[in-house]
Design an enzyme around this catalytic site. Structure first.
Site, PDB file in Angstrom:
ATOM      1  N   THR A 147     -30.170  -7.773  64.047  1.00 41.48           N
ATOM      2  CA  THR A 147     -30.876  -9.005  64.427  1.00 41.48           C
ATOM      3  C   THR A 147     -32.363  -8.890  65.336  1.00 41.48           C
ATOM      4  O   THR A 147     -32.478  -7.664  65.840  1.00 41.48           O
ATOM      5  CB  THR A 147     -30.008  -9.919  65.406  1.00 41.48           C
ATOM      6  OG1 THR A 147     -29.759  -9.075  66.536  1.00 41.48           O
ATOM      7  CG2 THR A 147     -28.771 -10.414  64.668  1.00 41.48           C
ATOM      8  N   SER A 168     -38.385 -14.242  66.421  1.00 41.62           N
ATOM      9  CA  SER A 168     -39.016 -13.891  67.692  1.00 41.62           C
ATOM     10  C   SER A 168     -38.876 -15.131  68.504  1.00 41.62           C
ATOM     11  O   SER A 168     -39.245 -16.086  68.097  1.00 41.62           O
ATOM     12  CB  SER A 168     -40.230 -13.580  67.664  1.00 41.62           C
ATOM     13  OG  SER A 168     -40.849 -13.230  68.933  1.00 41.62           O
ATOM     14  N   ASN A 218     -40.597 -15.341  71.106  1.00 38.81           N
ATOM     15  CA  ASN A 218     -41.744 -15.523  72.066  1.00 38.81           C
ATOM     16  C   ASN A 218     -42.907 -16.138  71.358  1.00 38.81           C
ATOM     17  O   ASN A 218     -43.935 -16.384  71.955  1.00 38.81           O
ATOM     18  CB  ASN A 218     -42.188 -13.945  72.516  1.00 38.81           C
ATOM     19  CG  ASN A 218     -41.034 -13.406  73.172  1.00 38.81           C
ATOM     20  OD1 ASN A 218     -40.413 -13.849  74.196  1.00 38.81           O
ATOM     21  ND2 ASN A 218     -40.817 -12.137  72.753  1.00 38.81           N
ATOM     22  N   THR A 252     -34.263  -9.930  69.089  1.00 41.13           N
ATOM     23  CA  THR A 252     -33.727  -9.902  70.235  1.00 41.13           C
ATOM     24  C   THR A 252     -33.092 -11.434  70.603  1.00 41.13           C
ATOM     25  O   THR A 252     -32.893 -12.286  69.994  1.00 41.13           O
ATOM     26  CB  THR A 252     -35.003  -9.805  71.293  1.00 41.13           C
ATOM     27  OG1 THR A 252     -35.905 -10.941  70.892  1.00 41.13           O
ATOM     28  CG2 THR A 252     -35.616  -8.538  71.252  1.00 41.13           C
TER      29      THR A 252
END
Length: 340
Positions: free
Chosen positions: A240, A170, A172, A242
């Site tokens: 995958t 991720s 984020n 993002t």
């Protein structure tokens, strides 16, 4: 049906729409609306899937709506990402629709109610199909101590998961993607494998481990990761997550928002990663393909590139469960024998 609902949903703020959808799916599940999924069975990771089209992690982070999601036709459902402790995620707004591009940018930041809450929901489900649980680390856990969070989650979800996905990709959670490389990756994979083997003995059942990777690595980095996964004895790779790339959407409103880009613009990069992995792995472990699937033809492309299963998320937001049925039928029509 979704074509009638979508204009209302898209009139709402994206996160509000997300929450409304989850509540609606929860209600659908409670009402017993668990329709049978389209039948195209495949065996991957030693598991029997009703069909090869699943839901990617992120839509149902807390496992609240599993039974409602089961009514949409998915061959399997992945919930999470879940962390050891509850956390609110990043500040709002944190989801942005790029309708022209059939895309979404999100920077949610693993917002969830914690692993114990998710387990309670998984235990309460009526759905008998395959459920994967996606695990991550808390945002305030230092990256060099991330292994502790993954092992806590692994131990807790192991008895209730059909497979477990380790989210290392991720964009984020600060520093998370560094865990995909070098000694950090090797050390984490070794610990995961050791704990998996111990839990297998403890619970007398083997739960496969999949590693979810980013589409933004170089070709060399992707091959190195593939080799590391084989050496560590992992059971699958999900390709995958993002992307942080913005070339395809930078001209659009919200196109330069921070976060991970998903949907149609991710198709090419994610499919390229699947091809690279397939060439490097040579069938040594299966690939679950996610990223950019908005038509049945895209699902076929993923399998032709070397995947054994596919997952949808953003395409499902834009098209509803029509995409699932279309994808299963396209795969069936293409006569693809998925590899397991």
């Amino acid at each position: 049906m979704y074509k009638l609902i979508r204009p209302f949903m898209f009139s709402l703020d994206p996160e509000t729409a997300h929450n409304v959808a989850i509540q609606g799916l929860k209600l659908r599940g409670k009402l017993g609306c668990i329709d049978s999924a389209p039948h195209l069975p495949v065996n991957v990771m030693g598991l029997n899937f009703t069909n090869p089209v699943g839901l990617a992690a992120g839509l149902d982070k807390n496992g609240e709506a599993i039974d409602g999601l089961a009514s949409q036709g998915f061959g399997f459902i992945e919930v999470g990402t879940v962390t050891p402790r509850p956390q609110p995620g990043n500040p709002k707004p944190r989801i942005f629709r790029l309708v022209e591009a059939e895309a979404i940018i999100n920077r949610m930041g693993f917002n969830n109610q914690g692993v114990d809450h998710l387990i309670a929901n998984v235990k309460a489900k009526k759905y008998k199909g395959i459920v994967g649980i996606n695990i991550g680390k808390n945002f305030d856990t230092p990256v060099d101590e991330a292994d502790k969070d993954y092992l806590i989650c692994l131990e807790k979800v192991y008895p209730y998961a059909d497979y477990i996905t380790v989210n290392l990709s991720s964009p984020n959670t600060p520093g998370l993607r560094t865990l995909q490389f070098g000694d950090s990756l090797k050390r984490l994979l070794e610990q995961l494998k050791t704990r998996q083997q111990a839990l297998q003995q403890q619970h007398n059942r083997y739960v496969p481990l999949a590693i979810k990777i980013a589409p933004d690595m170089t070709e060399e980095e992707t091959v190195l990761v593939a080799n590391s996964l084989v050496e560590a004895g992992m059971d699958a790779v999900i390709a995958t997550n993002t992307t942080i790339a913005r070339e395809a959407v930078k001209h659009l409103p919200y196109g330069n928002e921070a976060g991970g880009l998903s949907g149609a613009p991710l198709l090419e990069a994610s499919t390229k990663t699947v091809k690279l992995l397939s060439e490097a792995l040579q069938g040594k472990l299966p690939i679950i393909a996610a990223g950019g699937i908005t038509t049945g033809a895209h699902a076929v492309q993923k399998l032709q590139a070397g995947a054994s299963l596919v997952q949808v998320y953003t395409g499902f937001i834009y098209r509803g469960n029509e995409l699932i049925y279309e994808s299963v039928n396209a795969i069936k029509g293409a006569g693809i024998l998925t590899k397991g």
